[in-house]
Design a protein around this motif. Structure first.
Motif, short mmCIF file in Angstrom:
data_model
loop_
_atom_site.label_atom_id
_atom_site.label_comp_id
_atom_site.label_asym_id
_atom_site.label_seq_id
_atom_site.Cartn_x
_atom_site.Cartn_y
_atom_site.Cartn_z
N PHE A 187 31.28 12.56 52.49
CA PHE A 187 31.06 11.11 52.57
C PHE A 187 32.25 10.39 53.21
O PHE A 187 32.46 9.19 52.97
N GLY A 188 33.05 11.15 53.96
CA GLY A 188 34.19 10.54 54.61
C GLY A 188 35.33 10.17 53.68
O GLY A 188 36.28 9.51 54.09
N LEU A 189 35.26 10.64 52.42
CA LEU A 189 36.27 10.27 51.43
C LEU A 189 37.00 11.47 50.85
O LEU A 189 38.23 11.48 50.76
N LEU A 190 36.25 12.49 50.46
CA LEU A 190 36.84 13.64 49.78
C LEU A 190 37.03 14.79 50.77
O LEU A 190 36.04 15.31 51.31
N PRO A 191 38.28 15.20 51.03
CA PRO A 191 38.52 16.33 51.94
C PRO A 191 38.13 17.66 51.31
O PRO A 191 38.41 17.91 50.13
N VAL A 192 37.49 18.50 52.08
CA VAL A 192 37.09 19.83 51.63
C VAL A 192 37.90 20.86 52.41
O VAL A 192 37.97 20.80 53.64
N SER A 193 38.54 21.80 51.71
CA SER A 193 39.37 22.81 52.36
C SER A 193 38.64 24.14 52.46
O SER A 193 37.85 24.50 51.58
N GLU A 194 38.93 24.88 53.53
CA GLU A 194 38.34 26.21 53.68
C GLU A 194 38.84 27.15 52.59
O GLU A 194 38.08 27.97 52.08
N ASN A 195 40.13 27.03 52.25
CA ASN A 195 40.67 27.86 51.17
C ASN A 195 39.98 27.55 49.84
O ASN A 195 39.75 28.44 49.02
N GLY A 196 39.64 26.27 49.64
CA GLY A 196 38.95 25.89 48.41
C GLY A 196 37.56 26.49 48.33
O GLY A 196 37.12 26.94 47.27
N ILE A 197 36.84 26.49 49.46
CA ILE A 197 35.50 27.08 49.48
C ILE A 197 35.58 28.58 49.19
O ILE A 197 34.80 29.12 48.40
N GLU A 198 36.55 29.26 49.84
CA GLU A 198 36.71 30.69 49.61
C GLU A 198 37.10 30.97 48.16
O GLU A 198 36.59 31.91 47.54
N ARG A 199 38.00 30.15 47.61
CA ARG A 199 38.41 30.35 46.22
C ARG A 199 37.24 30.13 45.26
O ARG A 199 37.11 30.86 44.27
N ALA A 200 36.41 29.15 45.56
CA ALA A 200 35.25 28.89 44.69
C ALA A 200 34.29 30.08 44.68
O ALA A 200 33.79 30.49 43.63
N ILE A 201 34.06 30.66 45.86
CA ILE A 201 33.17 31.83 45.93
C ILE A 201 33.79 33.01 45.18
O ILE A 201 33.10 33.76 44.48
N GLN A 202 35.13 33.18 45.33
CA GLN A 202 35.81 34.26 44.62
C GLN A 202 35.66 34.11 43.11
O GLN A 202 35.35 35.08 42.40
N VAL A 203 35.89 32.91 42.61
CA VAL A 203 35.79 32.66 41.17
C VAL A 203 34.37 32.93 40.68
O VAL A 203 34.17 33.56 39.63
N PHE A 204 33.38 32.48 41.44
CA PHE A 204 31.99 32.67 41.04
C PHE A 204 31.63 34.15 40.99
O PHE A 204 31.03 34.63 40.01
N LEU A 205 31.97 34.89 42.04
CA LEU A 205 31.64 36.32 42.08
C LEU A 205 32.41 37.09 41.02
O LEU A 205 31.85 37.98 40.35
N ARG A 206 33.69 36.78 40.86
CA ARG A 206 34.52 37.51 39.89
C ARG A 206 34.00 37.29 38.47
O ARG A 206 33.86 38.25 37.69
N ALA A 207 33.70 36.06 38.12
CA ALA A 207 33.23 35.76 36.77
C ALA A 207 31.89 36.41 36.48
O ALA A 207 31.66 36.96 35.40
N ASN A 208 30.99 36.39 37.46
CA ASN A 208 29.67 36.99 37.25
C ASN A 208 29.75 38.50 37.17
O ASN A 208 29.01 39.12 36.38
N ALA A 209 30.61 39.12 37.96
CA ALA A 209 30.75 40.58 37.89
C ALA A 209 31.22 41.01 36.51
O ALA A 209 30.67 41.96 35.92
N ILE A 210 32.21 40.32 35.97
CA ILE A 210 32.73 40.68 34.65
C ILE A 210 31.72 40.37 33.56
O ILE A 210 31.51 41.16 32.64
N LEU A 211 31.05 39.23 33.67
CA LEU A 211 30.08 38.85 32.64
C LEU A 211 28.90 39.81 32.59
O LEU A 211 28.49 40.25 31.51
N LEU A 212 28.35 40.16 33.76
CA LEU A 212 27.19 41.05 33.78
C LEU A 212 27.55 42.43 33.23
O LEU A 212 26.77 43.04 32.49
N CYS A 213 28.74 42.92 33.58
CA CYS A 213 29.18 44.21 33.04
C CYS A 213 29.37 44.13 31.53
O CYS A 213 28.98 45.05 30.80
#
Length: 262
Positions: free
Chosen positions: A96-122
């Protein structure tokens, strides 16, 4: 208590039930440590795929798994949505022209999501499919400090009792026409409710301790687990450990390759 044992009594996979609980605990710990240590997305996807394959092979009921996964995924969704806006790095645009989004932040979010789900499912597959008492006995046989084992077993045993006591107190409040609202009377009533729950919990614990002493309790539980370590337990543990070590080795190779390029 029924919520804690629902998955343990629902699994139809004979191979999972036949595994030694100690091996399942160690395998989960090793896999979790490896998943926390890796960062490349394709390795985290491999870890998620491995956890999913274990879950499918365990034949756990889908509805009961979803009842545990949905609250966790809702929490993860909120967390993942905020990470791209809080991690600094190369800009990927603005919302919306207000909140900056970083590429590192997107990658970190995907990492957190995948890591948490891998551990939880196991963990759901290997640990939640065991009875709480079995888990406690396995921890004791792995030489975990007996006080921690006692705390775990007593918590599992009496958390439902505390829930029942809480429901009785809430019923007594409703019988006296208590209607919660945003006022001091409500907060004061909830304060008394928590205080009475703590007092009754203390009284109940003293009665339980006296009953245990009358039955010869001397500070240690008697371990009734008679499971034996077999070849298949070694094979399963070696398989999980080998996969986990492979993930870490591939992570080191990728990291070293990137450092040499830079």
């Amino acid at each position: 208590m029924s919520e804690l044992t629902s998955l343990a009594t629902a699994t139809k996979a004979k191979w999972l039930e036949a595994l030694d609980p100690r091996g399942r605990l160690i395998a989960t710990l090793v896999f979790a440590i490896a998943v926390v240590a890796i960062e490349p997305l394709f390795l985290l996807m491999l870890a998620c795929g491995f956890s999913l394959s274990l879950m499918v092979a365990s034949k756990l009921p889908f509805d009961r798994l979803m009842s545990r996964l949905i609250p966790f995924e809702c929490f993860m969704l909120v967390l993942v949505l905020f990470i791209p806006f809080t991690v600094t790095g190369t800009s990927a645009g603005e919302l919306f022209g207000l909140l900056p989004v970083s590429e590192n932040g997107i990658e970190r979010a995907i990492q957190v999501f995948l890591r948490a789900n891998a551990i939880l499912l196991c963990s759901l597959t290997l640990l939640a499919s065991m009875l709480p008492e079995t888990t406690g006995h396995a921890l004791a046989r792995l030489k975990v400090p007996h006080k921690l084992v006692h705390l775990y077993l007593m918590t599992v045993r009496y958390v439902s009792v505390l829930g029942q006591e809480y429901q009785r107190l809430r019923t007594a409040m409703r019988a006296r026409a208590f209607a919660p609202g945003s006022n001091m009377h409500t907060w004061r009533s909830y304060g008394w409710l928590i205080g009475m729950l703590l007092v009754r919990s203390l009284e109940r614990s003293e009665r339980v301790l006296q009953a245990m002493k009358c039955r010869g309790y001397q500070g240690r539980y008697l371990i009734a687990d008679e499971s034996e370590w077999r070849v298949k337990d070694t094979v399963f543990l070696v398989m999980v450990t080998g996969f986990s070590v492979t993930l870490v080795v591939l992570h080191l190779i990728v990291v070293n390759s990137l450092e040499s390029v830079l």
